[in-house]
Scaffold this motif. Structure first.
Motif, mmCIF file in Angstrom:
data_model
loop_
_atom_site.group_PDB
_atom_site.id
_atom_site.type_symbol
_atom_site.label_atom_id
_atom_site.label_comp_id
_atom_site.label_asym_id
_atom_site.label_seq_id
_atom_site.Cartn_x
_atom_site.Cartn_y
_atom_site.Cartn_z
ATOM 1 N N GLU A 67 -2.552 7.398 5.372
ATOM 2 C CA GLU A 67 -1.795 6.628 4.384
ATOM 3 C C GLU A 67 -1.579 7.387 3.075
ATOM 4 O O GLU A 67 -0.750 6.997 2.265
ATOM 5 C CB GLU A 67 -2.517 5.324 4.039
ATOM 6 N N LYS B 82 -7.802 4.366 0.869
ATOM 7 C CA LYS B 82 -6.787 4.443 1.914
ATOM 8 C C LYS B 82 -7.259 5.388 3.013
ATOM 9 O O LYS B 82 -8.023 6.320 2.761
ATOM 10 C CB LYS B 82 -5.471 4.992 1.353
ATOM 11 N N ARG C 236 0.808 -1.218 0.000
ATOM 12 C CA ARG C 236 0.000 0.000 0.000
ATOM 13 C C ARG C 236 0.842 1.268 0.000
ATOM 14 O O ARG C 236 0.336 2.335 -0.318
ATOM 15 C CB ARG C 236 -0.961 -0.023 1.179
#
Length: 78
Positions: free
Chosen positions: A58, A54, A31
């Motif tokens: 993030e 997200k 990610r």
């Protein structure tokens, strides 16, 4: 969805951000490198991949220009 993944690696070839890799014959997503473009999803014949929003913590803003992007990618490959 690890149950649907057939380990064909089509998604890995399609990812421009080097965010995907195979672990134990299942595609996994880093990610930190995924920008959510969805190209991997369109190349997955089994439908194992989906986009997920997200968390705000993030989210990383993209580099300001092409040169900054190339530097960031070069560091990630090392």
């Amino acid at each position: 969805d690890s149950e649907l993944c057939t380990a064909c690696e089509d998604c890995i070839e399609r990812c421009q951000f080097n965010a995907l890799e195979m672990k134990d014959d299942v595609c996994t997503v880093d990610r930190n490198f995924c920008f959510g473009c969805g190209l991997c999803i369109t190349s997955c014949p089994s439908g194992a991949l989906t986009l997920e929003q997200k968390d705000k913590v993030e989210l990383i803003p993209p580099p300001k220009d092409d040169e900054a992007w190339r530097v960031k990618r070069a560091k990630a490959v090392q």
